[in-house]
Design a protein around this motif. Sequence first.
Motif, mmCIF file in Angstrom:
data_model
loop_
_atom_site.group_PDB
_atom_site.id
_atom_site.type_symbol
_atom_site.label_atom_id
_atom_site.label_comp_id
_atom_site.label_asym_id
_atom_site.label_seq_id
_atom_site.Cartn_x
_atom_site.Cartn_y
_atom_site.Cartn_z
ATOM 1 N N HIS A 1 20.948 9.181 45.891
ATOM 2 C CA HIS A 1 20.922 8.822 47.310
ATOM 3 C C HIS A 1 20.065 7.592 47.586
ATOM 4 O O HIS A 1 19.255 7.181 46.752
ATOM 5 N N ARG A 2 20.251 7.043 48.776
ATOM 6 C CA ARG A 2 19.468 5.869 49.193
ATOM 7 C C ARG A 2 17.978 6.208 49.173
ATOM 8 O O ARG A 2 17.596 7.374 49.300
ATOM 9 N N LEU A 3 17.171 5.178 49.039
ATOM 10 C CA LEU A 3 15.718 5.392 49.041
ATOM 11 C C LEU A 3 15.186 5.112 50.440
ATOM 12 O O LEU A 3 15.721 4.272 51.166
ATOM 13 N N ILE A 4 14.154 5.852 50.803
ATOM 14 C CA ILE A 4 13.472 5.572 52.064
ATOM 15 C C ILE A 4 12.442 4.483 51.773
ATOM 16 O O ILE A 4 11.592 4.651 50.887
ATOM 17 N N LEU A 5 12.543 3.388 52.469
ATOM 18 C CA LEU A 5 11.645 2.269 52.189
ATOM 19 C C LEU A 5 10.500 2.227 53.200
ATOM 20 O O LEU A 5 10.618 2.713 54.319
ATOM 21 N N GLY A 6 9.404 1.653 52.770
ATOM 22 C CA GLY A 6 8.250 1.488 53.661
ATOM 23 C C GLY A 6 8.496 0.335 54.626
ATOM 24 O O GLY A 6 9.503 -0.373 54.527
ATOM 25 N N PRO A 7 7.566 0.121 55.555
ATOM 26 C CA PRO A 7 7.708 -0.960 56.533
ATOM 27 C C PRO A 7 7.814 -2.328 55.855
ATOM 28 O O PRO A 7 8.416 -3.268 56.397
ATOM 29 N N ASP A 8 7.262 -2.417 54.641
ATOM 30 C CA ASP A 8 7.332 -3.687 53.912
ATOM 31 C C ASP A 8 8.640 -3.817 53.131
ATOM 32 O O ASP A 8 8.827 -4.756 52.355
ATOM 33 N N GLY A 9 9.545 -2.854 53.316
ATOM 34 C CA GLY A 9 10.839 -2.927 52.631
ATOM 35 C C GLY A 9 10.772 -2.477 51.186
ATOM 36 O O GLY A 9 11.744 -2.573 50.449
ATOM 37 N N ARG A 10 9.606 -1.972 50.773
ATOM 38 C CA ARG A 10 9.486 -1.542 49.373
ATOM 39 C C ARG A 10 9.547 -0.030 49.261
ATOM 40 O O ARG A 10 9.314 0.683 50.233
#
Length: 291
Positions: free
Chosen positions: A252-261
């Motif tokens: 599944h897709r990854l949940i990214l942080g506010p910095d897109g990482r």
Amino acid sequence: MTLLTFRFAPSPNGDLHLGHAYSALLNQRLAETAGGRLLLRIEDIDTTRCTPEFEAGIYRDLEWLGLEWERPVRRQSDHFAEYQAVLDRLVGEELVYPAFMSRGEIRAYIADSDKRGRDWPRDPDGVPLYPAMDKALPISERKRRIAENAPFAWRLDIEKAMARVSSDLSWTEFSDATLGARRRIEARPRDWGDVILARRDIPTSYHLAVVVDDALQGISQVVRGQDLFLATSVQRLLQDLLGLDQPAYFHHRLILGPDGRKLSKSLGDTGLAALRQAGASPDDVRRLVGL
Ligand code: GLU
């Protein structure tokens, strides 16, 4: 129709974050929709980084989220003898070899070879492939080093392994979060070189423990993050070598942080415990991860 069996398999080496919440809740939703089972597995073979406190935190966070799972929970560190037995089989079949080079020695060897102008091959994570030297050691030399207690890891001899398995090594990947559409993905385990199957201090590695457990627990659907998509090649190869059933996968897709990482376990503000303490509800978490 056989019962579909899902699992969520966190490692207790840090606090759970939104990425784990997404994975756990997605597994729960799919298991419910399919009328299947959901198992929780504690992947704590790394006994230096995993702690009982983090494990207790996992149960607390998942209960708070409203997750329900079957008991008893399988804790990998309770099963080293089982992994050892599987490893012994691979040793007996000469599919693994003792690898003596330390990380520092590998680095030095490769730096030296880089100086000679060769681009050292790397695995999909960017880690240099293990040099082939140990594979060429005469048996007497291997025995001598082991008798002298030289530390070593067991590594898969990828070429021997590939010669053993069916030529069309592939796995079933579901391509959407309803497990609706499926496709076959070609496994490319050679990209990972001679992977470690047992570390210096423990009779297993992530890959070995995962395939053994998925088979033993009758997991039919592995739903986990996209970051493990390429690692599936190695696991598919091991299933073939060991004659184990293969699950179908959904990465599944990854949940990214506010910095897109990608989120990491050190990012306190996306940690579930921190969110709870800040007054967030399980529904807020579902919204945050888009479920
Ligand atoms: N224990 C692994 C992790 O926490 C997941 C392994 C898997 O789902 O295959 O990243």
